[in-house]
Every structure is written in structure tokens, then in C-alpha cells.
Motif scaffolding. Structure first.
Motif, short mmCIF file in Angstrom:
data_model
loop_
_atom_site.label_atom_id
_atom_site.label_comp_id
_atom_site.label_asym_id
_atom_site.label_seq_id
_atom_site.Cartn_x
_atom_site.Cartn_y
_atom_site.Cartn_z
N VAL A 1 0.83 -1.20 0.00
CA VAL A 1 0.00 0.00 0.00
C VAL A 1 0.87 1.25 0.00
CG1 VAL A 1 -1.68 1.34 1.34
CG2 VAL A 1 -1.99 -1.13 1.05
N ASN A 2 1.96 1.23 0.75
CA ASN A 2 2.83 2.40 0.78
C ASN A 2 3.44 2.69 -0.59
OD1 ASN A 2 2.55 3.15 3.50
ND2 ASN A 2 3.94 1.52 4.12
N MET A 3 3.79 1.65 -1.34
CA MET A 3 4.33 1.87 -2.69
C MET A 3 3.26 2.42 -3.63
SD MET A 3 7.53 1.62 -3.35
CE MET A 3 7.43 1.59 -5.14
N LEU A 4 2.01 1.98 -3.45
CA LEU A 4 0.92 2.54 -4.25
C LEU A 4 0.80 4.04 -3.98
CD1 LEU A 4 -1.77 -0.23 -3.73
CD2 LEU A 4 -0.64 0.33 -5.90
N VAL B 1 1.76 7.44 -6.46
CA VAL B 1 0.83 8.53 -6.79
C VAL B 1 1.39 9.86 -6.30
CG1 VAL B 1 -1.49 9.45 -6.36
CG2 VAL B 1 -1.18 7.01 -6.79
N TRP B 2 1.91 9.89 -5.07
CA TRP B 2 2.41 11.14 -4.48
C TRP B 2 3.56 11.74 -5.28
CZ3 TRP B 2 7.29 12.10 -2.31
CH2 TRP B 2 7.42 13.38 -1.75
N VAL B 3 4.47 10.90 -5.76
CA VAL B 3 5.61 11.42 -6.53
C VAL B 3 5.11 12.30 -7.66
CG1 VAL B 3 7.51 10.77 -8.08
CG2 VAL B 3 7.20 9.56 -5.91
N ALA B 4 4.11 11.83 -8.39
CA ALA B 4 3.56 12.60 -9.50
C ALA B 4 2.71 13.77 -9.01
CB ALA B 4 2.72 11.69 -10.39
N ASP C 1 1.38 6.30 -14.92
CA ASP C 1 2.60 5.63 -15.38
C ASP C 1 3.37 5.01 -14.21
OD1 ASP C 1 1.98 6.35 -17.97
OD2 ASP C 1 3.48 7.95 -18.09
N ASN C 2 3.44 5.74 -13.09
CA ASN C 2 4.13 5.20 -11.91
C ASN C 2 3.42 3.95 -11.39
OD1 ASN C 2 6.09 7.19 -11.93
ND2 ASN C 2 5.09 8.45 -10.39
N LEU C 3 2.09 3.99 -11.35
CA LEU C 3 1.33 2.81 -10.90
C LEU C 3 1.56 1.64 -11.85
CD1 LEU C 3 -2.00 4.52 -9.81
CD2 LEU C 3 -0.34 3.39 -8.29
N ILE D 1 -8.27 4.62 -6.77
CA ILE D 1 -7.22 5.39 -6.08
C ILE D 1 -6.88 6.62 -6.91
CG2 ILE D 1 -4.82 5.34 -5.30
CD1 ILE D 1 -5.27 2.22 -4.95
N TRP D 2 -6.64 6.41 -8.21
CA TRP D 2 -6.22 7.48 -9.10
C TRP D 2 -7.27 8.59 -9.17
CZ3 TRP D 2 -7.77 9.73 -13.68
CH2 TRP D 2 -6.81 10.46 -14.37
N GLN D 3 -8.54 8.21 -9.28
CA GLN D 3 -9.60 9.23 -9.39
C GLN D 3 -9.74 10.05 -8.13
OE1 GLN D 3 -12.82 6.67 -10.89
NE2 GLN D 3 -12.77 7.90 -12.77
N GLN D 4 -9.51 9.44 -6.97
CA GLN D 4 -9.57 10.22 -5.73
C GLN D 4 -8.37 11.16 -5.62
OE1 GLN D 4 -12.28 10.32 -3.84
NE2 GLN D 4 -13.16 8.84 -5.26
#
Length: 191
Positions: free
Chosen positions: A42-45, A49-52, A146-148, A170-173
Motif C-alpha cells: 500500500v505504501n508503494m501505491l 501517486v504522491w511522486v507525481a 505511469d508510476n502505478l 485510487i487514481w480518481q480520488q
């Protein structure tokens, strides 16, 4: 009974972002399904997202591999055993006193959260480049997708429709109002 204080950690935009995003019930449910179904971290997910979202763009292959390797070791050696004990204590553990087991479970839960916070801290330290602020919302959303996709590509060969649905949630939120059809990850499955 709080065993730990998050005050021992330095301020972290990644932690603040991850907590806010994960506190969304749809995001947490999607993350947990991906964790349970695919063994994803979950942390990698959230980190991907956060990096982007923070304006740092796409993770390099070296950054992605460093995050996956460090996270996998930490998850296997620290977080997963704590999670196992926490889940075990939720059941009937006779002959132990269930009230005492519940109290122990709260302590284990605090320990698990502290360990998750530690992982996000060292994932954050993988990045040495600052946020540029030069990416627009569409570019940040595309970079997050792309990261995901890169993360999943490193840990599994087969991405199911359920996986894509959870990733999309996740992405939409994270990027409300963005069009997922414009991303390489979600576009083909939505058209």
C-alpha cells in the motif's frame, strides 16, 4: 493507550498526503483489496501517486526498484508479522482473555501504523529531486498512472480488470476531475 508518538518523525509531505488519501474510504478499500489479492505494498501505491501529484513526475527505474526492494524487505520482516498478529487477535483466542487480547491488539495496531510511517519515511528519502511545480494537473495524473503501471509491471505480469478498477479508484480520488481515458494505464480499458 498510544505507545508511539508520530512527533518523533520529521515533517513529511508524503506522510501527510498518504494519510489524507488513504483516509478516503474508497481508496483504503481499493488499497486493501490490492494488498490482499496481489500482495501489493500500500505504501508503494501511495508513494507512486504522491511522486507525481507532488510535481516530481515519473519515478526512474532505479527509484522504483529501490522503493520496491526496500519496501518488500520491510513489509516481509516487520509489517506483515505485525499485521498477522493484529488480525489473529481479532478472533477468539481462547483460553486467553479476549479483553486483554483486544488491548494487546491496540498496541500491535499502533506498532503496525508506526512501522508503515517508517516505511513512508525511507521511501521519501529515495527521492533526491525537488518538486518543480511545473507540471499541470493532466501531466501529474498521467505521470501517476505511469508510476502505478511501472510498479505493477515490476511485481506482477498479469493485471486483472479488478486490479485496474481498484487502481482507477485510487487514481480518481487523487486526481478528481481528471480524465482517466487520457492515461496509458486506464485509457485502453475504458474505451
Amino acid at each position: 493507550m498510544a505507545i508511539y508518538s508520530s512527533a518523533v518523525f520529521p515533517p513529511s509531505q508524503l506522510w501527510d498526503y498518504a494519510v489524507k488519501l488513504y483516509n478516503n474510504p474508497e481508496v483504503s478499500a481499493a488499497c486493501l483489496r490490492l494488498q490482499d489479492r496481489r500482495g501489493l505494498d500500500v505504501n508503494m501505491l501511495l508513494f507512486s501517486v504522491w511522486v507525481a501529484a507532488s510535481g516530481r513526475g515519473r519515478l526512474t527505474d532505479a527509484e522504483m526498484i529501490a522503493g520496491i526492494e526496500a519496501g518488500a524487505r520491510w513489509q516481509a520482516d516487520v509489517v506483515a508479522p505485525l499485521r498477522h498478529v493484529r488480525r489473529y487477535l481479532k478472533g477468539d483466542i481462547a483460553p486467553a482473555d479476549n479483553r486483554l487480547a483486544a488491548e494487546l491488539g491496540r498496541g500491535i495496531s499502533d506498532s503496525e501504523l508506526f512501522a508503515e510511517h517508517m516505511e513512508l519515511q525511507f521511501l521519501n528519502e529515495i527521492l533526491t529531486r525537488p518538486a518543480t511545480g511545473s507540471f499541470g494537473a493532466a501531466e501529474r495524473g498521467e505521470a501517476a498512472a505511469d508510476n502505478l503501471a511501472a510498479y505493477l509491471g515490476h511485481v506482477t505480469r498479469d493485471i486483472s480488470r479488478d486490479d485496474l478498477s481498484d487502481l482507477l479508484q485510487i487514481w480518481q480520488q487523487a486526481f478528481p476531475g481528471a480524465d482517466p481515458r487520457l492515461t496509458g494505464l486506464f485509457g485502453p480499458s475504458l474505451q
